[in-house]
Design a protein around this motif. Sequence first.
Motif, PDB file in Angstrom:
ATOM      1  N   PRO A 203     -19.021   4.493 -20.938  1.00 44.20           N
ATOM      2  CA  PRO A 203     -18.024   4.627 -19.323  1.00 44.20           C
ATOM      3  C   PRO A 203     -17.798   3.355 -19.050  1.00 44.20           C
ATOM      4  O   PRO A 203     -17.753   2.135 -19.941  1.00 44.20           O
ATOM      5  N   GLU A 204     -16.486   3.637 -19.141  1.00 45.84           N
ATOM      6  CA  GLU A 204     -15.497   2.361 -19.127  1.00 45.84           C
ATOM      7  C   GLU A 204     -15.760   1.701 -18.162  1.00 45.84           C
ATOM      8  O   GLU A 204     -16.323   1.523 -16.951  1.00 45.84           O
ATOM      9  N   GLY A 205     -15.697   0.386 -19.352  1.00 47.41           N
ATOM     10  CA  GLY A 205     -15.781  -1.076 -17.808  1.00 47.41           C
ATOM     11  C   GLY A 205     -17.792  -1.214 -18.272  1.00 47.41           C
ATOM     12  O   GLY A 205     -17.839  -2.507 -17.784  1.00 47.41           O
ATOM     13  N   SER A 206     -18.128  -0.704 -19.782  1.00 48.13           N
ATOM     14  CA  SER A 206     -19.164  -0.920 -19.639  1.00 48.13           C
ATOM     15  C   SER A 206     -19.593  -1.768 -20.631  1.00 48.13           C
ATOM     16  O   SER A 206     -18.640  -2.016 -21.623  1.00 48.13           O
ATOM     17  N   PRO A 207     -19.770  -3.329 -20.050  1.00 46.42           N
ATOM     18  CA  PRO A 207     -20.324  -4.233 -20.678  1.00 46.42           C
ATOM     19  C   PRO A 207     -20.976  -4.721 -21.787  1.00 46.42           C
ATOM     20  O   PRO A 207     -21.276  -4.183 -22.811  1.00 46.42           O
ATOM     21  N   LEU A 208     -19.437  -4.763 -23.883  1.00 46.15           N
ATOM     22  CA  LEU A 208     -20.109  -5.442 -25.448  1.00 46.15           C
ATOM     23  C   LEU A 208     -20.124  -6.416 -25.690  1.00 46.15           C
ATOM     24  O   LEU A 208     -18.769  -6.977 -25.582  1.00 46.15           O
ATOM     25  N   THR A 209     -20.777  -6.833 -26.547  1.00 43.97           N
ATOM     26  CA  THR A 209     -20.547  -8.149 -27.021  1.00 43.97           C
ATOM     27  C   THR A 209     -19.633  -7.707 -28.108  1.00 43.97           C
ATOM     28  O   THR A 209     -19.701  -6.747 -29.246  1.00 43.97           O
ATOM     29  N   LEU A 210     -19.130  -8.706 -29.244  1.00 44.07           N
ATOM     30  CA  LEU A 210     -18.596  -8.429 -30.338  1.00 44.07           C
ATOM     31  C   LEU A 210     -19.380  -7.871 -31.517  1.00 44.07           C
ATOM     32  O   LEU A 210     -19.041  -7.075 -31.940  1.00 44.07           O
TER      33      LEU A 210
ATOM     34  N   TRP B  11     -19.868 -14.106 -31.419  1.00 42.54           N
ATOM     35  CA  TRP B  11     -20.285 -13.581 -31.999  1.00 42.54           C
ATOM     36  C   TRP B  11     -21.120 -12.342 -30.606  1.00 42.54           C
ATOM     37  O   TRP B  11     -21.304 -10.623 -30.005  1.00 42.54           O
ATOM     38  N   ASP B  12     -21.255 -13.379 -29.910  1.00 41.79           N
ATOM     39  CA  ASP B  12     -22.015 -12.786 -28.189  1.00 41.79           C
ATOM     40  C   ASP B  12     -20.501 -12.992 -27.027  1.00 41.79           C
ATOM     41  O   ASP B  12     -21.184 -12.697 -25.988  1.00 41.79           O
ATOM     42  N   GLU B  13     -19.531 -13.143 -27.117  1.00 43.66           N
ATOM     43  CA  GLU B  13     -18.895 -12.936 -26.096  1.00 43.66           C
ATOM     44  C   GLU B  13     -18.288 -11.209 -25.984  1.00 43.66           C
ATOM     45  O   GLU B  13     -18.686 -10.099 -27.208  1.00 43.66           O
ATOM     46  N   VAL B  14     -18.624 -11.286 -24.574  1.00 41.18           N
ATOM     47  CA  VAL B  14     -18.220  -9.546 -23.488  1.00 41.18           C
ATOM     48  C   VAL B  14     -17.239  -9.568 -23.556  1.00 41.18           C
ATOM     49  O   VAL B  14     -16.363  -9.648 -22.426  1.00 41.18           O
ATOM     50  N   VAL B  15     -16.987  -7.917 -24.325  1.00 41.65           N
ATOM     51  CA  VAL B  15     -15.719  -7.552 -23.389  1.00 41.65           C
ATOM     52  C   VAL B  15     -16.493  -5.962 -22.958  1.00 41.65           C
ATOM     53  O   VAL B  15     -17.363  -5.547 -22.808  1.00 41.65           O
ATOM     54  N   ARG B  16     -14.999  -5.617 -21.312  1.00 44.92           N
ATOM     55  CA  ARG B  16     -15.319  -4.333 -21.066  1.00 44.92           C
ATOM     56  C   ARG B  16     -14.432  -3.507 -22.061  1.00 44.92           C
ATOM     57  O   ARG B  16     -14.053  -3.159 -22.277  1.00 44.92           O
ATOM     58  N   LEU B  17     -15.389  -2.657 -21.967  1.00 41.06           N
ATOM     59  CA  LEU B  17     -14.761  -0.745 -22.605  1.00 41.06           C
ATOM     60  C   LEU B  17     -13.575  -0.284 -22.079  1.00 41.06           C
ATOM     61  O   LEU B  17     -13.936  -0.361 -20.749  1.00 41.06           O
ATOM     62  N   GLU B  18     -12.207  -0.551 -22.696  1.00 47.53           N
ATOM     63  CA  GLU B  18     -11.014   0.145 -21.770  1.00 47.53           C
ATOM     64  C   GLU B  18     -10.966   1.741 -22.886  1.00 47.53           C
ATOM     65  O   GLU B  18     -11.585   2.198 -23.560  1.00 47.53           O
ATOM     66  N   GLU B  19     -10.415   2.989 -21.881  1.00 44.24           N
ATOM     67  CA  GLU B  19     -10.205   4.326 -21.699  1.00 44.24           C
ATOM     68  C   GLU B  19      -8.981   3.814 -23.109  1.00 44.24           C
ATOM     69  O   GLU B  19      -9.705   5.121 -23.586  1.00 44.24           O
ATOM     70  N   ALA B  20      -8.149   3.084 -23.440  1.00 41.98           N
ATOM     71  CA  ALA B  20      -7.295   3.029 -24.314  1.00 41.98           C
ATOM     72  C   ALA B  20      -8.187   2.944 -25.887  1.00 41.98           C
ATOM     73  O   ALA B  20      -7.354   2.858 -26.413  1.00 41.98           O
ATOM     74  N   TRP B  21      -9.509   2.665 -25.823  1.00 36.63           N
ATOM     75  CA  TRP B  21     -10.387   2.533 -27.134  1.00 36.63           C
ATOM     76  C   TRP B  21     -10.558   4.065 -27.055  1.00 36.63           C
ATOM     77  O   TRP B  21     -10.920   3.616 -28.296  1.00 36.63           O
ATOM     78  N   LYS B  22     -11.341   4.415 -26.648  1.00 33.42           N
ATOM     79  CA  LYS B  22     -11.155   5.347 -26.958  1.00 33.42           C
ATOM     80  C   LYS B  22     -11.270   6.747 -27.583  1.00 33.42           C
ATOM     81  O   LYS B  22     -10.285   6.549 -27.404  1.00 33.42           O
ATOM     82  N   SER B  23     -12.046   6.807 -29.181  1.00 30.67           N
ATOM     83  CA  SER B  23     -12.130   8.355 -29.879  1.00 30.67           C
ATOM     84  C   SER B  23     -12.097   8.520 -30.267  1.00 30.67           C
ATOM     85  O   SER B  23     -13.086   9.384 -29.153  1.00 30.67           O
ATOM     86  N   LEU B  24     -12.103   9.294 -31.052  1.00 33.48           N
ATOM     87  CA  LEU B  24     -13.145  10.984 -31.680  1.00 33.48           C
ATOM     88  C   LEU B  24     -14.575   9.921 -32.243  1.00 33.48           C
ATOM     89  O   LEU B  24     -14.067   9.187 -32.828  1.00 33.48           O
ATOM     90  N   PRO B  25     -15.534  10.581 -32.478  1.00 33.47           N
ATOM     91  CA  PRO B  25     -16.302  10.601 -32.941  1.00 33.47           C
ATOM     92  C   PRO B  25     -16.411  10.294 -34.911  1.00 33.47           C
ATOM     93  O   PRO B  25     -14.822  10.629 -35.088  1.00 33.47           O
ATOM     94  N   SER B  26     -16.974  10.202 -35.865  1.00 34.82           N
ATOM     95  CA  SER B  26     -18.017   9.967 -35.094  1.00 34.82           C
ATOM     96  C   SER B  26     -18.618   8.587 -34.570  1.00 34.82           C
ATOM     97  O   SER B  26     -17.215   7.780 -34.129  1.00 34.82           O
ATOM     98  N   GLY B  27     -19.654   8.212 -33.332  1.00 34.49           N
ATOM     99  CA  GLY B  27     -19.925   7.039 -33.388  1.00 34.49           C
ATOM    100  C   GLY B  27     -20.369   7.538 -31.947  1.00 34.49           C
ATOM    101  O   GLY B  27     -21.056   9.096 -31.495  1.00 34.49           O
ATOM    102  N   LEU B  28     -20.922   6.368 -30.753  1.00 34.16           N
ATOM    103  CA  LEU B  28     -21.884   6.450 -29.410  1.00 34.16           C
ATOM    104  C   LEU B  28     -20.242   6.619 -28.284  1.00 34.16           C
ATOM    105  O   LEU B  28     -20.919   7.225 -27.074  1.00 34.16           O
ATOM    106  N   LEU B  29     -19.579   4.956 -28.777  1.00 33.10           N
ATOM    107  CA  LEU B  29     -19.338   4.776 -27.090  1.00 33.10           C
ATOM    108  C   LEU B  29     -17.860   5.516 -26.644  1.00 33.10           C
ATOM    109  O   LEU B  29     -17.693   5.420 -25.397  1.00 33.10           O
TER     110      LEU B  29
END
Length: 397
Positions: free
Chosen positions: A206-213, A184-202
């Motif tokens: 910015p690309e590369g933002s660190p996020l835990t699972l 659960w605490d594994e950290v990944v970095r946000l990739e541009e290819a993952w970005k979608s339309l709302p709803s949501g925030l992410l």
Amino acid sequence: MKAKGFFLGLLALLGGFGGAEGLGDPMAGRLEREAEVLLRLFTEEVREEAFAPGFLAQVPAAQVAAIVARLKANLGEPKGVQLLDPERYLLELERGYVPARISLDREGRIAGLFFEPPVAKLGSLEEALEAFRGLSGRVGLWVERDGRPVLALEEDTPLAVASAFKLLVLAALREEVEAGRRAWDEVVRLEEAWKSLPSGLLQGWPEGSPLTLHTLAALMISLSDNTATDALIALLGRERLEALSPRNRPFLTTREAFGLAARGNRDLLAAFRDGDLEAKRQALEALRARGLPQVVDLPLDPGDWPAEADWRFTPRELCRWMGKVADLPLMGINPGVAAFGWDRVAYKGGSRPGVLSLVHSLSRGKSRYCVAFVWNGEEVDELKALTLYGGLLDLLP
């Protein structure tokens, strides 16, 4: 505790508060005034002078009047108000209840107002089932208590569920964590290819933002964050999810679903619709090359939204996937439709033009319910659906 079991008429409510105010309780006086103003919205003409200037700068009085009129059209005339807690009231109408929040400024004008989803008055589970059966389009309903059926309507019919499919993604992630392949605490970095339309925030981060699972999972469930969802699908692997739900092959990301629905991609939609599994995968590859569509490219008419741009589950399956994740604390961040008197609430819903899905796990004492409701059709009425669904939850013993 059931809402209707604790309902008080307005006079009784004000009488009790009046006594408390006489003893010098300023909060009681505030609650009395708020209850009176809330009821007046439903018994008198909605006027601009009833609202603080700051409120009117954001919400015109005409919009409040329209909401009140629609609530009264669905539920009838007001009968009284009950205090749920120091910040919430329950307004009773002839055919249902409306949880509400209201705050007043020093001059007694409305400074804040929020209506939660209403709750229908239903006399029995059988009456509730008939009400759901009377909805237009295709309707599925499954209610179970401790794994045993309580109510069923097309419970094994696959229907489009919109974001409720995210329950399966979370269940797959949990399996990976419990198997030791992820944390659960594994950290990944946000990739541009993952970005979608709302709803949501992410989608705006910015690309590369660190996020835990865990953060991705919590956003996927509580805010239905589509970018968080697509990140988890990418990390888990499409094939992993397809093995859990063979009906949904290829297992779409939300970005791909939006792409298939976009008006400018009807050629690829046709290739996806008419092709075999390999041709469908090739259509998705071509779709990714075109980039993320704009929100304005998506159809608003339910009849124009392609059936292929969704995920299909039966109501019974939704409860099965809910059962695999309901005990996770993140499932209670957003409790969804008002549910009174439960020890534990887990919720996930979904909607898009022509589709509404609502799934709850509800625990009281040693008993656990799961309720899954799905409505597909060109006349899906979200307010009507939420009202009926809230009434059903209120009936569960």
